[in-house]
Design a protein around this motif. Structure first.
Motif, short mmCIF file in Angstrom:
data_model
loop_
_atom_site.label_atom_id
_atom_site.label_comp_id
_atom_site.label_asym_id
_atom_site.label_seq_id
_atom_site.Cartn_x
_atom_site.Cartn_y
_atom_site.Cartn_z
N LEU A 196 40.21 51.59 48.89
CA LEU A 196 41.35 51.10 47.72
C LEU A 196 41.01 49.61 47.70
O LEU A 196 41.25 49.06 46.34
CB LEU A 196 42.58 51.22 48.48
CG LEU A 196 43.77 50.89 47.66
CD1 LEU A 196 43.85 51.62 46.32
CD2 LEU A 196 45.21 50.68 48.30
N GLY A 197 40.63 48.87 48.47
CA GLY A 197 40.39 47.41 48.43
C GLY A 197 39.05 47.32 47.36
O GLY A 197 38.98 46.54 46.42
N TRP B 138 38.19 46.81 39.61
CA TRP B 138 39.18 46.96 38.67
C TRP B 138 39.49 45.55 38.17
O TRP B 138 39.51 45.13 36.99
CB TRP B 138 40.39 47.66 38.97
CG TRP B 138 41.42 47.74 38.18
CD1 TRP B 138 42.74 47.04 37.67
CD2 TRP B 138 41.54 48.60 36.82
NE1 TRP B 138 43.43 47.23 36.52
CE2 TRP B 138 42.67 48.40 35.78
CE3 TRP B 138 40.60 49.60 36.61
CZ2 TRP B 138 43.02 49.20 34.88
CZ3 TRP B 138 40.85 50.27 35.40
CH2 TRP B 138 42.15 50.12 34.41
N LYS B 139 39.65 44.60 39.09
CA LYS B 139 39.94 43.10 38.98
C LYS B 139 38.81 42.70 38.16
O LYS B 139 38.82 41.79 37.38
CB LYS B 139 40.37 42.48 40.08
CG LYS B 139 41.72 42.67 40.65
CD LYS B 139 42.13 42.05 42.15
CE LYS B 139 41.96 40.61 41.85
NZ LYS B 139 42.53 40.06 43.26
N ILE C 216 40.09 48.12 43.95
CA ILE C 216 41.06 47.20 43.13
C ILE C 216 39.95 46.02 42.97
O ILE C 216 40.38 45.48 41.92
CB ILE C 216 41.90 46.52 44.32
CG1 ILE C 216 43.10 47.58 44.40
CG2 ILE C 216 42.62 45.21 43.80
CD1 ILE C 216 44.22 47.51 45.21
N SER C 217 39.07 45.73 43.63
CA SER C 217 38.17 44.53 43.45
C SER C 217 37.31 44.70 42.10
O SER C 217 37.12 43.93 41.33
CB SER C 217 37.18 44.36 44.63
OG SER C 217 37.77 44.10 45.79
N ILE D 38 46.31 43.48 37.51
CA ILE D 38 45.75 44.41 37.72
C ILE D 38 46.15 45.57 36.67
O ILE D 38 45.25 45.99 35.93
CB ILE D 38 46.01 44.83 39.20
CG1 ILE D 38 45.45 44.02 40.14
CG2 ILE D 38 45.22 46.11 39.69
CD1 ILE D 38 45.69 44.12 41.74
N THR E 290 38.89 43.28 34.74
CA THR E 290 40.14 42.67 34.01
C THR E 290 40.32 41.27 33.99
O THR E 290 40.77 40.83 33.00
CB THR E 290 41.33 43.14 34.70
OG1 THR E 290 41.45 44.66 34.67
CG2 THR E 290 42.69 42.98 34.18
N TYR F 143 34.89 39.23 48.44
CA TYR F 143 35.84 40.08 48.65
C TYR F 143 35.36 41.03 49.82
O TYR F 143 36.34 41.63 50.32
CB TYR F 143 36.12 40.71 47.63
CG TYR F 143 37.42 39.71 46.50
CD1 TYR F 143 37.90 38.64 47.02
CD2 TYR F 143 37.39 40.22 45.17
CE1 TYR F 143 38.57 38.03 46.22
CE2 TYR F 143 38.25 39.42 44.23
CZ TYR F 143 38.68 38.42 44.66
OH TYR F 143 39.33 37.72 43.72
#
Length: 306
Positions: free
Chosen positions: A214-215, A221-222, A218-219, A241, A225, A169
């Motif tokens: 932000l990216g 957090w993913k 999110i990475s 997410i 998850t 990513y």
């Protein structure tokens, strides 16, 4: 259920209204401020009405939800204004989904939905919601009575994505920073040197950094998850997410599977994919998060042997 995005939007809009009220009290442009307050108030009312409508609609739609196992059928009954009552043969259930909306994740609550063919074709209001907002222990106890055929071991022991996912990513962040750096160069070329030029340079730089952070967030957090677990008979995959959904299915219910990998994925021996179920249109395809490609060899063999 009130979504976190709607909640944040509501909070921001309400903050603007409070700010405008303060400006009106101490300002001179009374008429203009009143118009601004009125506009923001309409936005607040619309967002609040939408949120309350969804919450109330969900409450009355699934009011008095009851589920029972009668021989080889699951009997479901729910509804306040309109009573819904139907049965689903167990052998027609192609997958079970454990769903956690954002606030259910915070409070450790789980919902369960069933995936089968043709349920919503005749009546969109007929949704196979099996369990609503219960604790993990209660969830396990209920499913053991309603669907003892389903294994929950895979759902609660998901294996996280390989850590190399951050490197895969990472190129998104590099591309984002490059695009905004290119935009900054173009601004320097097109605009005259001065305060405007400095402002746009700072704006482009700040936006690029913000989107990159932000990216990255999110990475991360993913990573905590998403996950998967491939057992001998059942397998489970998690997606989402804010709203986490774990899909559990038998290998024999998979129609076919697609694997995707780009040049970076091939370098780290990872891939993502999609598997397809015999179900309603909205539930036919399910995403497979990033896994080691070598782990999918046995899965392909199980599906092909069925």
């Amino acid at each position: 259920m009130l979504s976190p995005i709607a909640l944040v939007t509501f909070a921001i809009t309400l903050t603007f209204v409070v700010h405008e009220v303060k400006e009106t009290i101490g300002g001179t442009d009374f008429a203009g401020s009143i118009v601004s307050i009125f506009t923001n108030m309409i936005a607040v009312i619309v967002i609040l009405f939408s949120a309350v409508k969804n919450m109330v609609k969900g409450f009355f739609a699934y009011y008095g939800l009851k589920a029972a196992r009668i021989e080889n059928k699951i009997h479901l009954s729910y509804g306040f204004f309109k009573k819904i009552d139907f049965e689903i043969p167990v052998d027609k259930i192609n997958a079970v989904e454990i769903v956690q909306p954002f606030f259910c994740r915070i409070f450790g609550r789980y919902c369960v939905e069933l995936i089968n063919v043709g349920l919503t074709d005749g009546n969109p209001e007929m949704k196979s919601q099996l369990i609503l907002a219960c604790k993990k222990e209660e969830l396990v106890e209920r499913l053991e009575k309603l669907l003892p055929e389903i294994s929950l071991e895979e759902a609660f022991s998901l294996k996280r994505q390989p850590k190399s996912i951050f490197l895969c990513y990472g190129w998104y962040t590099v591309v984002t920073l490059f695009v905004f750096w290119l935009g900054e160069v173009l601004v320097k070329e097109l605009l005259p040197i001065g305060q405007t030029d400095k402002f746009w340079n700072l704006l482009m730089m700040a936006t690029g950094i913000l989107i990159s952070l932000l990216g990255v967030g999110i990475s991360v957090w993913k990573y905590y998850t998403l996950g998967s677990r491939f057992g001998d008979k059942y397998f489970a995959v998690a997606r989402g997410i804010f709203k986490k959904t774990v899909t559990i299915t038998d290998y024999q219910n998979v129609q076919y599977m697609e694997l995707d990998k780009n040049i970076i994925d091939r370098r780290f021996d990872v891939c993502t994919g999609t598997f397809y179920l015999l179900a309603d249109m909205n539930n036919q395809s399910k995403h497979i998060p990033c896994v080691k490609e070598s782990e999918l060899v046995g899965i392909r063999e199980r599906i092909c042997k069925i």
